[in-house]
Motif scaffolding. Sequence first.
Motif, PDB file in Angstrom:
ATOM      1  N   GLU A 156     -85.684 -31.554 -22.422  1.00 16.71           N
ATOM      2  CA  GLU A 156     -85.422 -30.198 -21.871  1.00 16.71           C
ATOM      3  C   GLU A 156     -85.546 -29.789 -20.513  1.00 16.71           C
ATOM      4  O   GLU A 156     -84.746 -29.472 -19.842  1.00 16.71           O
ATOM      5  CB  GLU A 156     -86.337 -29.060 -22.771  1.00 16.71           C
ATOM      6  N   HIS A 157     -86.724 -30.491 -19.966  1.00 18.82           N
ATOM      7  CA  HIS A 157     -86.788 -30.702 -18.229  1.00 18.82           C
ATOM      8  C   HIS A 157     -85.649 -31.134 -17.903  1.00 18.82           C
ATOM      9  O   HIS A 157     -85.194 -30.617 -16.673  1.00 18.82           O
ATOM     10  CB  HIS A 157     -88.273 -31.019 -17.978  1.00 18.82           C
ATOM     11  N   GLU A 158     -85.436 -32.388 -18.224  1.00 18.59           N
ATOM     12  CA  GLU A 158     -84.222 -33.330 -17.510  1.00 18.59           C
ATOM     13  C   GLU A 158     -82.924 -32.247 -17.630  1.00 18.59           C
ATOM     14  O   GLU A 158     -82.194 -32.366 -16.667  1.00 18.59           O
ATOM     15  CB  GLU A 158     -84.244 -34.633 -18.012  1.00 18.59           C
ATOM     16  N   ARG A 159     -82.487 -31.740 -18.883  1.00 23.15           N
ATOM     17  CA  ARG A 159     -81.318 -31.309 -18.967  1.00 23.15           C
ATOM     18  C   ARG A 159     -81.256 -30.037 -18.197  1.00 23.15           C
ATOM     19  O   ARG A 159     -80.332 -29.665 -17.385  1.00 23.15           O
ATOM     20  CB  ARG A 159     -81.112 -30.771 -20.346  1.00 23.15           C
ATOM     21  N   ALA A 160     -82.649 -29.497 -17.782  1.00 22.98           N
ATOM     22  CA  ALA A 160     -82.544 -28.175 -17.113  1.00 22.98           C
ATOM     23  C   ALA A 160     -82.526 -28.598 -15.510  1.00 22.98           C
ATOM     24  O   ALA A 160     -82.636 -27.543 -14.559  1.00 22.98           O
ATOM     25  CB  ALA A 160     -83.734 -27.087 -17.442  1.00 22.98           C
ATOM     26  N   GLY A 161     -82.762 -29.797 -15.359  1.00 19.81           N
ATOM     27  CA  GLY A 161     -82.686 -30.145 -13.901  1.00 19.81           C
ATOM     28  C   GLY A 161     -83.907 -30.151 -13.294  1.00 19.81           C
ATOM     29  O   GLY A 161     -84.196 -30.256 -12.039  1.00 19.81           O
ATOM     30  N   ARG A 162     -85.015 -30.159 -14.101  1.00 18.89           N
ATOM     31  CA  ARG A 162     -86.439 -30.242 -13.609  1.00 18.89           C
ATOM     32  C   ARG A 162     -86.920 -31.414 -13.856  1.00 18.89           C
ATOM     33  O   ARG A 162     -88.082 -31.906 -14.384  1.00 18.89           O
ATOM     34  CB  ARG A 162     -87.477 -29.366 -14.614  1.00 18.89           C
ATOM     35  N   THR A 163     -86.277 -32.609 -13.237  1.00 22.88           N
ATOM     36  CA  THR A 163     -86.697 -33.903 -13.147  1.00 22.88           C
ATOM     37  C   THR A 163     -88.048 -34.011 -12.516  1.00 22.88           C
ATOM     38  O   THR A 163     -89.029 -34.979 -13.370  1.00 22.88           O
ATOM     39  CB  THR A 163     -85.663 -34.671 -12.293  1.00 22.88           C
ATOM     40  N   GLY A 164     -88.502 -33.478 -11.554  1.00 24.03           N
ATOM     41  CA  GLY A 164     -89.872 -33.613 -11.309  1.00 24.03           C
ATOM     42  C   GLY A 164     -90.848 -33.258 -12.182  1.00 24.03           C
ATOM     43  O   GLY A 164     -91.888 -33.972 -12.265  1.00 24.03           O
ATOM     44  N   GLU A 165     -90.607 -32.187 -12.678  1.00 22.44           N
ATOM     45  CA  GLU A 165     -91.553 -31.826 -13.917  1.00 22.44           C
ATOM     46  C   GLU A 165     -91.661 -32.632 -15.012  1.00 22.44           C
ATOM     47  O   GLU A 165     -92.722 -33.106 -15.275  1.00 22.44           O
ATOM     48  CB  GLU A 165     -91.266 -30.226 -14.301  1.00 22.44           C
ATOM     49  N   ALA A 166     -90.476 -33.305 -15.375  1.00 19.50           N
ATOM     50  CA  ALA A 166     -90.640 -34.499 -16.476  1.00 19.50           C
ATOM     51  C   ALA A 166     -91.404 -35.520 -16.058  1.00 19.50           C
ATOM     52  O   ALA A 166     -92.043 -36.143 -16.755  1.00 19.50           O
ATOM     53  CB  ALA A 166     -89.060 -34.715 -16.879  1.00 19.50           C
ATOM     54  N   ARG A 167     -91.146 -36.114 -14.864  1.00 21.17           N
ATOM     55  CA  ARG A 167     -91.938 -37.029 -14.345  1.00 21.17           C
ATOM     56  C   ARG A 167     -93.546 -36.910 -14.129  1.00 21.17           C
ATOM     57  O   ARG A 167     -94.119 -37.842 -14.460  1.00 21.17           O
ATOM     58  CB  ARG A 167     -91.252 -37.745 -12.994  1.00 21.17           C
ATOM     59  N   ARG A 168     -93.830 -35.662 -13.725  1.00 24.08           N
ATOM     60  CA  ARG A 168     -95.053 -35.304 -13.729  1.00 24.08           C
ATOM     61  C   ARG A 168     -95.655 -35.334 -15.046  1.00 24.08           C
ATOM     62  O   ARG A 168     -96.596 -35.945 -14.996  1.00 24.08           O
ATOM     63  CB  ARG A 168     -95.042 -34.141 -13.053  1.00 24.08           C
ATOM     64  N   LEU A 169     -95.028 -34.963 -16.244  1.00 29.34           N
ATOM     65  CA  LEU A 169     -95.599 -35.080 -17.324  1.00 29.34           C
ATOM     66  C   LEU A 169     -95.976 -36.537 -17.841  1.00 29.34           C
ATOM     67  O   LEU A 169     -97.001 -36.780 -18.581  1.00 29.34           O
ATOM     68  CB  LEU A 169     -94.730 -34.317 -18.353  1.00 29.34           C
ATOM     69  N   ILE A 170     -95.020 -37.224 -17.635  1.00 31.54           N
ATOM     70  CA  ILE A 170     -95.155 -38.631 -17.759  1.00 31.54           C
ATOM     71  C   ILE A 170     -96.024 -39.401 -17.037  1.00 31.54           C
ATOM     72  O   ILE A 170     -97.173 -39.938 -17.686  1.00 31.54           O
ATOM     73  CB  ILE A 170     -93.856 -39.388 -17.408  1.00 31.54           C
ATOM     74  N   ARG A 171     -96.612 -38.903 -15.805  1.00 28.86           N
ATOM     75  CA  ARG A 171     -97.544 -39.631 -15.185  1.00 28.86           C
ATOM     76  C   ARG A 171     -98.943 -39.186 -15.390  1.00 28.86           C
ATOM     77  O   ARG A 171     -99.933 -39.471 -15.345  1.00 28.86           O
ATOM     78  CB  ARG A 171     -97.344 -39.254 -13.568  1.00 28.86           C
ATOM     79  N   GLN A 172     -98.817 -37.838 -16.129  1.00 28.87           N
ATOM     80  CA  GLN A 172    -100.177 -37.442 -16.718  1.00 28.87           C
ATOM     81  C   GLN A 172    -100.847 -38.266 -17.867  1.00 28.87           C
ATOM     82  O   GLN A 172    -101.929 -38.375 -17.917  1.00 28.87           O
ATOM     83  CB  GLN A 172     -99.949 -36.003 -17.199  1.00 28.87           C
ATOM     84  N   GLY A 173    -100.001 -38.865 -18.437  1.00 28.49           N
ATOM     85  CA  GLY A 173    -100.422 -39.963 -19.244  1.00 28.49           C
ATOM     86  C   GLY A 173    -100.811 -39.572 -20.929  1.00 28.49           C
ATOM     87  O   GLY A 173    -101.361 -40.121 -21.720  1.00 28.49           O
ATOM     88  N   ALA A 174    -100.522 -38.198 -21.189  1.00 36.70           N
ATOM     89  CA  ALA A 174    -100.926 -37.489 -22.268  1.00 36.70           C
ATOM     90  C   ALA A 174     -99.850 -38.235 -23.411  1.00 36.70           C
ATOM     91  O   ALA A 174    -100.383 -38.604 -24.513  1.00 36.70           O
ATOM     92  CB  ALA A 174    -100.380 -36.197 -22.329  1.00 36.70           C
TER      93      ALA A 174
END
Length: 659
Positions: A156-174
């Motif tokens: 959803e973040h990627e489709r909405a253009g929020r690539t930075g938010e998507a990658r931040r979530l990935i880096r959090q490691g959850a």
Amino acid sequence: MRCASPEPRAGDLRLVPSILRLDAAAAALIQNRPRLIVGVGALLVALLVALVSGEALRAAQARERAARWELHTLQVQQQTQAAMNAILAAETGLRGFLLTGEEAFLRPYYDGAEVALTHTNALRTLTADNPAQSERMDEIDALVSARLADLAILLEHERAGRTGEARRLIRQGAGLARMEALRAAINAVLQEEGALLAARRAQSLEAARAQRRSDIMLIGAAIALIVVLSAAALSALRAAGAARRYADDADLARRVQAQLAQRVEQAVAAQRQSEAALRQSQKMEAVGQLAGGVAHDFNNMLAIVIGSLEMAERRRAAGQADIERFLKNAMEGARRAAALTQRLLAYARQQPLEPRTIDVNKVVVDLTDLLRRSIGEAVTLKTALAPDLWRVRIDRHELENAIVNVAVNARDAMPQGGALSIATQNITLDEAAAERAGDMRPGDYVRIDISDTGAGMPAEVMERAFDPFFTTKSVGKGTGLGLSQVFGFAKQSGGHAALASTLGAGTTIALYLPRWGGQEDGAHDGDAAREEAPPRGAATEIVLVVEDDDRVRVMSVEAVRELGYTALHAASGAEALQMLSDTPGVSLLFTDMVMPDMSGRALVREAKARFPQLKVAYTTGYAHRSASERRLLDDDAVFIAKPFTLATLARSLRRALDG
């Protein structure tokens, strides 16, 4: 005596009087003590047969139940592994979309998410009888749902253009933490099912032993009854000469023996059915082990490819040009995955080979430098090459792989150093010698002996040395496919691979390759063509690429254009035929062999009927069809197995156009 003939049922004591029902006329025949003893004995033996038959049936049913539970356990293991693989596929697809923005990468994401839920639902049904496993399934369901929700948020973040938010979530490691928890839960399920499998196998073996005891008792009782009935018939013959009484007694013997034979046949059939179910469960276990080994190795290789491409994309996005080493790592991982596929095909004897007439001695000499580098300075390489060695017609590349595989195994068996010897000789096997050597035909062979002075193998290791994914090396040190690939290559080439080993003295692998008595094809002096620059085409040469997979078709078209040809493309056989009609001057039809609605062979038949001068090249990624269907093609047909390199494609297209 006369015998009624109701339908026999094992374990039913009421059957005995129906088998040996005495009428008034028969009772009159038993007038003396010996005959009475024989009759009573026959009745007792018949009762024993009925009891033993019932016990045999119960033992067979117990064995069948144990086999079904074994199969149930294997199904739980397979569904568990499949669920994990589906989650991994969904993650890989979404990651590909995040890296490239290509919608095509979302297909494995959606498929993996859907398949994962399907497998977890199936697991819940399969484990409903086990409270402990049901609790674990609650945890797995929650983890799968949470991970799929994580992936959906990233999408959803990627489709909405929020690539930075998507990658931040990935880096959090959850997400990584959830995957580790999911792996732990799945491992717990697999361990529990492994323990259940061992217990149920023990039950199956105990049931098998009980059934064998029952069968032996049944056969003994049948023999005893036959003896008693034979004695009764002989006594009746001596005591009474009347034809009618003799016929009645003989008829009784025939009837009882027929029913006993039927009982024995039923018991044997039940035993065979149980054994078949057990064999099937063992096959399923072997398939599970094979699938687990393949998934492990492919996941490692995909991790290299995906990780390297991700790093290259990150560097490129940051404006850094130093991405070549990541691209090389990704290419190496892809090549290793393709090599693993070739090894599996070699073991299954379904790998498409490219046989050429070669000199085995020259192959060994050409490999000398590579072998010395591979085995290290601590191991001495020796060769003893027979003069006037016969020619063989095999795939040179696969022979080189086989020799290197055996040499590397030999090196690992000599950690303190030693000697590796390669010897060649001509050998002729008669029927007796071929039978002693193994599953071989009598005839002329070139034999290659590869010997080491290592520790040798115990008998239990020798028995499994050629099995796929069997290895005595530590985790990460070997796939267990080396010797199985050697064995598969030798058998597929019409020869054989044999193993001899002595503890403390070393091991010898002998390759038998059939002598080639046909004409030389000029390809035995090496593979110099592999070193030459790939041949290019001209823009005036039009190649029509027919491929139903969109991504493979795009890649193939780009590769053809890269080689200088003009490329057209079609997604189906019908579309290709229409394009051939609308576009005159097509030089080559490059088609996949396996497509929906119209296969590649059917397309070629129709196209050649309309355009007889059209050149053709085939390709496929289906392993079992690439070997079987290739035999149905013309001898001069050009065939390219997927995956192929640009150089392989260039040479194959040129050979098809110039042939």
